[in-house]
Design a protein around this motif. Structure first.
Motif, mmCIF file in Angstrom:
data_model
loop_
_atom_site.group_PDB
_atom_site.id
_atom_site.type_symbol
_atom_site.label_atom_id
_atom_site.label_comp_id
_atom_site.label_asym_id
_atom_site.label_seq_id
_atom_site.Cartn_x
_atom_site.Cartn_y
_atom_site.Cartn_z
ATOM 1 N N PRO A 1 -2.451 8.314 -3.015
ATOM 2 C CA PRO A 1 -1.852 7.035 -3.434
ATOM 3 C C PRO A 1 -0.371 7.142 -3.777
ATOM 4 C CG PRO A 1 -3.953 7.393 -4.538
ATOM 5 C CD PRO A 1 -3.594 8.677 -3.861
ATOM 6 N N LEU A 2 0.017 8.246 -4.431
ATOM 7 C CA LEU A 2 1.430 8.392 -4.798
ATOM 8 C C LEU A 2 2.303 8.506 -3.556
ATOM 9 C CD1 LEU A 2 1.203 10.811 -7.867
ATOM 10 C CD2 LEU A 2 1.545 8.327 -7.854
ATOM 11 N N LYS A 3 1.855 9.292 -2.586
ATOM 12 C CA LYS A 3 2.622 9.398 -1.329
ATOM 13 C C LYS A 3 2.674 8.047 -0.630
ATOM 14 C CE LYS A 3 0.569 12.879 0.733
ATOM 15 N NZ LYS A 3 -0.304 13.542 -0.240
ATOM 16 N N ALA A 4 1.571 7.315 -0.643
ATOM 17 C CA ALA A 4 1.557 6.000 0.000
ATOM 18 C C ALA A 4 2.540 5.054 -0.657
ATOM 19 C CB ALA A 4 0.148 5.417 -0.053
ATOM 20 N N ALA A 5 2.622 5.088 -1.988
ATOM 21 C CA ALA A 5 3.560 4.218 -2.696
ATOM 22 C C ALA A 5 4.994 4.535 -2.307
ATOM 23 C CB ALA A 5 3.366 4.367 -4.208
ATOM 24 N N VAL A 6 5.312 5.825 -2.269
ATOM 25 C CA VAL A 6 6.675 6.224 -1.888
ATOM 26 C C VAL A 6 6.972 5.825 -0.447
ATOM 27 C CG1 VAL A 6 8.211 8.193 -1.545
ATOM 28 C CG2 VAL A 6 6.728 8.108 -3.559
ATOM 29 N N MET A 7 6.012 6.027 0.438
ATOM 30 C CA MET A 7 6.208 5.659 1.841
ATOM 31 C C MET A 7 6.401 4.156 2.000
ATOM 32 S SD MET A 7 6.058 8.524 3.428
ATOM 33 C CE MET A 7 5.485 10.177 3.086
ATOM 34 N N SER B 1 1.947 -1.744 5.814
ATOM 35 C CA SER B 1 2.080 -0.295 5.807
ATOM 36 C C SER B 1 0.841 0.389 5.306
ATOM 37 C CB SER B 1 3.229 0.208 4.966
ATOM 38 O OG SER B 1 3.877 -0.711 4.301
ATOM 39 N N MET B 2 0.099 -0.295 4.405
ATOM 40 C CA MET B 2 -1.144 0.277 3.909
ATOM 41 C C MET B 2 -2.196 0.380 5.029
ATOM 42 S SD MET B 2 -1.905 1.411 0.874
ATOM 43 C CE MET B 2 -1.127 0.415 -0.370
ATOM 44 N N ASP B 3 -2.137 -0.491 6.016
ATOM 45 C CA ASP B 3 -3.102 -0.458 7.119
ATOM 46 C C ASP B 3 -3.102 0.901 7.811
ATOM 47 O OD1 ASP B 3 -3.732 -3.014 6.585
ATOM 48 O OD2 ASP B 3 -2.965 -3.877 8.444
ATOM 49 N N TYR B 4 -1.914 1.340 8.240
ATOM 50 C CA TYR B 4 -1.833 2.598 8.973
ATOM 51 C C TYR B 4 -2.183 3.780 8.069
ATOM 52 C CZ TYR B 4 0.398 -0.120 12.640
ATOM 53 O OH TYR B 4 0.659 -1.048 13.616
ATOM 54 N N GLN B 5 -1.823 3.674 6.783
ATOM 55 C CA GLN B 5 -2.196 4.728 5.844
ATOM 56 C C GLN B 5 -3.721 4.865 5.779
ATOM 57 O OE1 GLN B 5 -0.240 6.752 4.310
ATOM 58 N NE2 GLN B 5 -1.283 7.556 2.507
ATOM 59 N N VAL B 6 -4.406 3.747 5.720
ATOM 60 C CA VAL B 6 -5.869 3.760 5.638
ATOM 61 C C VAL B 6 -6.476 4.375 6.898
ATOM 62 C CG1 VAL B 6 -7.919 2.289 5.630
ATOM 63 C CG2 VAL B 6 -6.065 1.857 4.012
ATOM 64 N N PHE B 7 -6.040 3.918 8.075
ATOM 65 C CA PHE B 7 -6.643 4.404 9.316
ATOM 66 C C PHE B 7 -6.325 5.879 9.571
ATOM 67 C CE2 PHE B 7 -6.624 -0.203 10.227
ATOM 68 C CZ PHE B 7 -7.968 -0.344 10.503
ATOM 69 N N LEU B 8 -5.127 6.324 9.181
ATOM 70 C CA LEU B 8 -4.754 7.726 9.398
ATOM 71 C C LEU B 8 -5.463 8.645 8.402
ATOM 72 C CD1 LEU B 8 -2.939 9.946 10.672
ATOM 73 C CD2 LEU B 8 -1.191 9.321 8.989
ATOM 74 N N VAL B 9 -5.328 8.334 7.121
ATOM 75 C CA VAL B 9 -5.830 9.245 6.092
ATOM 76 C C VAL B 9 -7.357 9.219 6.015
ATOM 77 C CG1 VAL B 9 -5.715 9.829 3.637
ATOM 78 C CG2 VAL B 9 -3.675 9.032 4.809
ATOM 79 N N LEU C 1 6.992 7.536 9.618
ATOM 80 C CA LEU C 1 6.274 7.880 8.393
ATOM 81 C C LEU C 1 4.880 8.435 8.670
ATOM 82 C CD1 LEU C 1 7.281 4.918 6.044
ATOM 83 C CD2 LEU C 1 8.259 7.215 6.177
ATOM 84 N N ARG C 2 4.011 7.630 9.330
ATOM 85 C CA ARG C 2 2.598 8.013 9.435
ATOM 86 C C ARG C 2 2.340 9.141 10.423
ATOM 87 N NH1 ARG C 2 1.870 5.849 4.683
ATOM 88 N NH2 ARG C 2 2.871 3.806 4.685
ATOM 89 N N THR C 3 3.118 9.220 11.478
ATOM 90 C CA THR C 3 2.869 10.287 12.459
ATOM 91 C C THR C 3 3.862 11.445 12.339
ATOM 92 O OG1 THR C 3 4.203 9.109 14.109
ATOM 93 C CG2 THR C 3 1.838 8.713 14.121
ATOM 94 N N LEU C 4 4.716 11.405 11.323
ATOM 95 C CA LEU C 4 5.693 12.483 11.165
ATOM 96 C C LEU C 4 5.782 12.928 9.704
ATOM 97 C CD1 LEU C 4 7.800 14.370 12.212
ATOM 98 C CD2 LEU C 4 9.465 12.505 12.220
#
Length: 759
Positions: free
Chosen positions: A549-555, A604-612, A680-683
């Motif tokens: 969650p902390l990384k997601a917030a920063v991203m 941005s949370m969408d891609y975080q959810v599907f990736l993580v 962000l999500r792929t790098l």
């Protein structure tokens, strides 16, 4: 979710008919009710809001919308007072006055319009007052005024028109933008799937849900304040997320078919697994959007609810309408080549090969270098955000070819830039002493720095309300005009009120936008904190980790800052804005940051959810962080990138709408999604996760016991997920959380093995 999908598959005809009935019913109701949008930026409790209330009470809204007809004589010796010019324009103004929608016309050739001729005698304007306010004026009525005035133009006489009602004639339909966006999305989907039937389903699902939502927003405007750009904003967001959500589910459905599952079972499992992630992602978007409600601004409340309604309906269509359609097309969700291969060779897991697998291995080998490069890119793009200037954009920011822009420029050249945005000073009057004080105030104002002219006080019929019109010597959107508003409120008016019972309120376009921006800026930290906090809580519950969650917030903050940097460069600094047909440089709308933060945090949370979620799934299976990150990135990067290309195409297509505000949204959202998906999500995210190792998944034991458990994908579905896990044996069943059990050589063998098996 499985039971819902099963019902929709078994009753597919009924499911489709119910959605078509909802679309038809909502559209019919919206057509009967009509639209009732309102762009009311006034904030109760502000000084500009009080000025508006006093004007409405004393002058009953000052009648209908007031627009201008501006004419300018070209060539040497030309003058608007020349007999032929006066005759031509007097005839044109007479025809305009006879139009049914026009209440009155004030001509510069009448005694009361003497001030409407410029000092050099080359520019003049007439005031056209409609019978209704701009929101209630039919576009055809405004067009008749434009056509009548333009008919008077000649080689030596330029005629242009400005004003809110006239602006209606320049508004473009969003249909072209929608068609372009959908066409590009269709091409990307076909390239990704190779099946015409499969590529059509995400678009069909999005169109039905967005169409229903559009009609719902029209109806919503009947019961609350909804901005006129809310339907287009909802369409923009709905098409983007709707096609993307359907893409994720169809991709999972196709994997099930390739593993030999029957059509019905593949559709049910796709919704039961990926459909849960779609619901979770949609919930985060809605939470971010509804965060605007804490600002308690009626203007933003309508936008938040309208956009949330669109997202809810797109999610609902993805998990109900889509499985019904998937069962309808059957095995045609696969391309002919894929169906032939399945028939000849039998089921086989779909393995990440080619670029996706090589990229995952490359990031794993160079996490520090790639992470630093990603941070540098985001930081450079975010720099213009520090120059963000909130203010009013007006018709002076319209494209140079627009008649409203040309009228604006003619007025500014002939009468000074302030004539396009005068300030209105309003006060209640209780006696002769107040009248004398108002006259003295007028005299003081004329000698005040930044004031070009001041009109005599105008009194209401009751005599209890009066206003002065103050024309600044600077443009409405300039900092100098904002400074003048502050000077009047802090210095000039308190001195005038000290010796009388006057209580003067400063209103007008600049004052209203400045007050609105001040309220927004004051509440922005609370708003951003709430949105980030709620998003972090959801991710904490889903992934049982403090670091995720902390990384997601920063991203998310990085994506928002960089997207705003792009918006500032294009719209505020004017880098390419005229070339793109977006008009001249100007300030950023005060409400844009709040709406953009809501939308961008959600997307941005969408891609975080599907990736993580895929990484987390692998982590639970193996306890190997390197493997989890590598496999998660390899298996999801292709679909995330395809989804991003679709969303970027849809968002950029809305630049063609011709609406400056919607173009801002389109470019900001496209920039944010591009940076989020490709940087962000792929790098950056996988690079950081490789560097942090097992600490990615750390959660204090006491907190772990206290938190409720939710799962984005049910545990029983993990064995059906397919991918590298089915082909590469685990090296240790339960390694310690901080351990990475495979070295670089073994990892490269894994990737080569995957690629070889895939071929």
């Amino acid at each position: 979710m499985a039971a819902l999908a099963r019902w929709c598959v078994r009753h597919r005809l009924l499911a489709v008919l119910l959605w078509l009935l909802a679309l038809g019913g909502a559209t019919t109701a919206a057509a009967v009710a009509g639209s009732a949008y309102s762009n009311d930026y006034e904030v109760p409790g502000t000084e500009s809001g009080r000025a508006t209330q006093l004007l409405d009470r004393g002058f009953h809204g000052l009648g209908g919308d007031s627009d201008t007809v501006v004419w300018h004589t070209a060539g040497p010796g030309g003058s608007v007072r020349a007999a032929d010019v006066e005759r031509t324009m007097t005839g044109a103004l007479g025809k305009i006055a006879d139009l049914p929608a026009v209440a009155s016309v004030t001509s510069p050739y009448d005694s009361q319009g003497a001030s409407q001729v410029s000092r050099d005698g080359r520019t003049a304007y007439a005031t056209v007052t409609f019978r209704e306010q701009a929101d209630d004026i039919d576009r055809a009525d405004a067009q008749r005024v434009v056509d009548t005035a333009k008919a008077a133009a000649s080689d030596g006489l330029e005629v242009e028109l400005g004003g809110t009602a006239i602006g209606l004639t320049e508004s473009k339909s969003a249909q072209v933008a929608e068609i372009v966006g959908i066409a590009v999305a269709a091409v990307v989907l076909f390239l990704a799937f190779g099946s015409l039937a499969a590529s059509a389903l995400p678009i069909a699902t999005a169109l039905v849900s967005v169409g229903t939502a559009y009609a719902g927003i029209v109806l919503l405007g009947q019961v609350m304040t909804v901005a006129d750009f809310a339907p287009m904003l909802g369409t923009l967001i709905g098409l983007g997320v709707g096609i993307d959500y359907a893409l994720f589910i169809v991709t999972r459905h196709r994997k099930g078919l390739k593993r030999g599952l029957p059509v019905a079972e593949a559709a049910e499992r796709a919704v039961a697994t990926t459909g849960r992630a779609v619901v979770f992602a949609g919930a985060t978007v809605c939470i971010a959007l509804l965060g605007m409600l804490i600002l308690r601004l009626s203007f933003l409340n309508g936008v938040a609810i309208a956009a949330s309604l669109t997202v809810v309906l797109t999610v609902a269509a993805s998990v109900t309408l889509l499985p019904a359609l998937l069962s309808w097309i059957g095995p045609r969700a696969l391309s002919r080549r894929e169906r032939r291969r399945l028939a000849e060779h039998g089921p086989a897991p779909e393995l990440p090969t080619g670029l996706a697998a090589r990229w995952a291995a490359f990031v794993e080998r160079h996490p520090k270098l790639l992470g630093a490069a990603a941070v540098l890119v985001m930081a450079v793009l975010a720099l213009p955000t520090f120059a963000l200037h909130l203010g009013t954009s007006d018709q002076g920011n319209n494209p140079a070819s627009a008649t409203t822009r040309q009228a604006y420029d003619l007025l500014a050249d002939g009468f000074g830039p302030g004539v396009n945005g005068p300030l209105t000073l309003v006060s209640e009057v209780y006696g002769a002493g107040d009248r004398n004080a108002l006259n003295d105030l007028g005299t003081t104002l004329r000698s005040t720095e930044g004031v070009a002219s001041v009109s005599p006080a105008t009194y209401a019929e009751s005599g209890r309300t009066a206003f002065l019109t103050v024309v600044p010597d600077s443009a409405p959107q300039s900092k100098e005009t904002s400074d003048l508003v502050d000077r009047l409120r802090d210095d000039v008016l308190p001195a005038a009120e000290a010796d009388s019972s006057l209580d003067v309120a400063v209103g007008g376009v600049t004052a209203s936008y400045d007050d609105f921006a001040e309220i927004i800026v004051a509440k922005l930290p609370l708003f951003v904190g709430v949105v980030i906090g709620l998003g972090c809580v959801l991710l904490l519950l889903a992934f049982r980790s403090v670091g995720i969650p902390l990384k997601a917030a920063v991203m998310n903050v990085a994506a928002v800052a960089s997207a705003f940097g792009v918006v500032v460069a294009i719209f505020q600094w004017g880098w390419g804005s005229e070339l793109l047909g977006l008009g001249a440089a100007g300030p950023i709308e005060p409400f844009l940051p709040v709406i953009m933060v809501s939308v961008l945090f959600g997307l941005s949370m969408d891609y975080q959810v599907f990736l993580v979620s895929r990484m987390y799934e692998e982590w639970l299976e193996t306890g190997d962080n390197r493997r989890a990150v590598r496999v998660g990135l390899a298996e999801t990067s292709r679909v995330i990138n395809s989804a991003a290309v679709i969303m970027i195409s849809v968002f950029l297509a809305f630049v063609l709408s011709g609406d400056r505000v919607i173009a801002m949204f389109g470019i900001a959202l496209a920039a944010a999604v591009a940076l989020d998906a490709f940087v962000l999500r792929t790098l950056l995210v996988p690079a950081l996760m490789h560097m942090l190792g097992g600490a990615n998944w750390w959660l204090p034991r006491r907190l772990d016991r206290l938190l409720p458990r939710i799962s984005i994908e049910p545990p029983e579905s993990r064995s059906d997920a397919g991918g590298v896990r089915a082909t590469i044996p685990r090296r240790r069943a339960n390694p310690a959380p901080h351990e990475d059990v495979s070295g670089p050589e073994e990892q490269e063998r894994d990737v080569r093995d995957i690629a070889g098996r895939g071929r």
